[in-house]
Motif scaffolding. Structure first.
Motif, PDB file in Angstrom:
ATOM      1  N   PHE A 117      50.180  30.286  75.544  1.00 38.42           N
ATOM      2  CA  PHE A 117      49.946  29.699  76.861  1.00 38.42           C
ATOM      3  C   PHE A 117      49.277  28.336  76.711  1.00 38.42           C
ATOM      4  CE2 PHE A 117      47.673  28.868  80.765  1.00 38.42           C
ATOM      5  CZ  PHE A 117      48.582  29.241  81.745  1.00 38.42           C
ATOM      6  N   GLN A 118      48.245  28.279  75.865  1.00 33.30           N
ATOM      7  CA  GLN A 118      47.527  27.016  75.603  1.00 33.30           C
ATOM      8  C   GLN A 118      48.504  25.937  75.152  1.00 33.30           C
ATOM      9  OE1 GLN A 118      43.588  27.241  76.304  1.00 33.30           O
ATOM     10  NE2 GLN A 118      43.850  25.817  74.656  1.00 33.30           N
ATOM     11  N   GLU A 119      49.335  26.289  74.203  1.00 33.35           N
ATOM     12  CA  GLU A 119      50.278  25.325  73.656  1.00 33.35           C
ATOM     13  C   GLU A 119      51.278  24.875  74.717  1.00 33.35           C
ATOM     14  OE1 GLU A 119      53.773  25.234  70.364  1.00 33.35           O
ATOM     15  OE2 GLU A 119      51.920  26.251  69.770  1.00 33.35           O
ATOM     16  N   ALA A 120      51.816  25.803  75.474  1.00 32.55           N
ATOM     17  CA  ALA A 120      52.789  25.456  76.521  1.00 32.55           C
ATOM     18  C   ALA A 120      52.160  24.551  77.575  1.00 32.55           C
ATOM     19  CB  ALA A 120      53.345  26.724  77.167  1.00 32.55           C
ATOM     20  N   GLN A 121      50.911  24.777  77.856  1.00 29.05           N
ATOM     21  CA  GLN A 121      50.233  23.990  78.888  1.00 29.05           C
ATOM     22  C   GLN A 121      50.154  22.502  78.507  1.00 29.05           C
ATOM     23  OE1 GLN A 121      49.683  25.384  81.797  1.00 29.05           O
ATOM     24  NE2 GLN A 121      49.035  23.411  82.578  1.00 29.05           N
ATOM     25  N   THR A 122      50.138  22.189  77.227  1.00 29.29           N
ATOM     26  CA  THR A 122      50.041  20.792  76.793  1.00 29.29           C
ATOM     27  C   THR A 122      51.333  20.015  77.037  1.00 29.29           C
ATOM     28  OG1 THR A 122      50.711  21.244  74.511  1.00 29.29           O
ATOM     29  CG2 THR A 122      48.356  21.428  75.015  1.00 29.29           C
ATOM     30  N   TYR A 123      52.435  20.714  77.336  1.00 32.65           N
ATOM     31  CA  TYR A 123      53.718  20.049  77.565  1.00 32.65           C
ATOM     32  C   TYR A 123      53.844  19.441  78.965  1.00 32.65           C
ATOM     33  CZ  TYR A 123      55.807  21.664  73.213  1.00 32.65           C
ATOM     34  OH  TYR A 123      56.097  21.860  71.890  1.00 32.65           O
ATOM     35  N   TRP A 124      52.868  19.637  79.809  1.00 31.82           N
ATOM     36  CA  TRP A 124      52.959  19.134  81.174  1.00 31.82           C
ATOM     37  C   TRP A 124      52.600  17.657  81.287  1.00 31.82           C
ATOM     38  CZ3 TRP A 124      55.533  21.669  84.763  1.00 31.82           C
ATOM     39  CH2 TRP A 124      55.763  23.036  84.555  1.00 31.82           C
ATOM     40  N   SER A 125      52.419  16.971  80.178  1.00 32.10           N
ATOM     41  CA  SER A 125      52.053  15.546  80.222  1.00 32.10           C
ATOM     42  C   SER A 125      53.111  14.699  80.934  1.00 32.10           C
ATOM     43  CB  SER A 125      51.794  15.014  78.818  1.00 32.10           C
ATOM     44  OG  SER A 125      52.954  15.142  78.033  1.00 32.10           O
ATOM     45  N   ASP A 126      54.355  15.163  80.987  1.00 29.24           N
ATOM     46  CA  ASP A 126      55.410  14.427  81.698  1.00 29.24           C
ATOM     47  C   ASP A 126      55.099  14.263  83.184  1.00 29.24           C
ATOM     48  OD1 ASP A 126      56.781  14.200  79.348  1.00 29.24           O
ATOM     49  OD2 ASP A 126      58.411  15.554  79.897  1.00 29.24           O
ATOM     50  N   LEU A 127      54.202  15.084  83.708  1.00 28.61           N
ATOM     51  CA  LEU A 127      53.812  14.944  85.112  1.00 28.61           C
ATOM     52  C   LEU A 127      53.258  13.557  85.400  1.00 28.61           C
ATOM     53  CD1 LEU A 127      51.953  18.307  85.824  1.00 28.61           C
ATOM     54  CD2 LEU A 127      54.048  17.517  86.921  1.00 28.61           C
ATOM     55  N   SER A 128      52.632  12.951  84.412  1.00 30.04           N
ATOM     56  CA  SER A 128      51.972  11.656  84.612  1.00 30.04           C
ATOM     57  C   SER A 128      52.928  10.576  85.114  1.00 30.04           C
ATOM     58  CB  SER A 128      51.304  11.200  83.315  1.00 30.04           C
ATOM     59  OG  SER A 128      52.276  10.964  82.319  1.00 30.04           O
TER      60      SER A 128
END
Length: 157
Positions: free
Chosen positions: A18-29
């Motif tokens: 979960f921690q690792e997957a959460q870091t992929y949301w940087s595209d939101l920026s």
């Protein structure tokens, strides 16, 4: 302003994923109307994660959900990293300055039943680097303390 509150039940054996997957949301920026996102673990319910995502308006959020959300989930595989998820959208009429996400270390969710709208107030204690979000339809009937994970932070570019 729109606040998207995501609450996930994450079994201990899936927390690392979960921690690792959460870091992929940087595209939101890069998304139009996106203001910022942060999240972390409930300090009393250790298998509960909270993510807070701020959007300028509902149409920007809906456009993201239609055009980009599912692709990001597919890339990060996050749907396999939790057992339950609940998502609530809160609307606030008055604009709010985006919190200093990179400085926050703790978030507190507070209930208050006499508010005129569902999500009204947030305050930031700069000394303790804590943000307090107040709801009248609180996801919990008690105050919730969340230890934020820096790697989950996404700030608007």
């Amino acid at each position: 302003m729109i606040l998207k509150l995501i609450k996930c039940h994450v079994p201990v054996n899936l927390k690392k994923s979960f921690q690792e997957a959460q870091t992929y949301w940087s595209d939101l920026s890069e998304m139009d109307g996106f203001s910022g996102q942060f999240g972390g673990w409930d300090t009393s319910e250790l298998e509960t994660a909270y993510i807070f995502s701020f959007w300028e308006d509902l149409s920007s959020y809906q456009k993201f959900m239609r055009n980009k959300h599912d692709r990001l989930v597919q890339i990060n595989g996050q749907e396999r990293t939790y057992e339950r998820i609940s998502i609530t959208l809160y609307h606030r009429e008055e604009p709010m300055v985006s919190p200093p996400i990179d400085q926050l270390v703790k978030c507190t969710i507070s209930p208050k039943s006499d508010l005129k709208s569902s999500y009204v107030f947030s305050s930031i204690d700069h000394k303790s680097h804590t943000i307090r979000l107040t709801f009248n339809t609180n996801p919990s009937s008690e105050e919730v303390s969340i230890q934020l994970e820096k790697s989950w932070n996404v700030e608007r570019l």
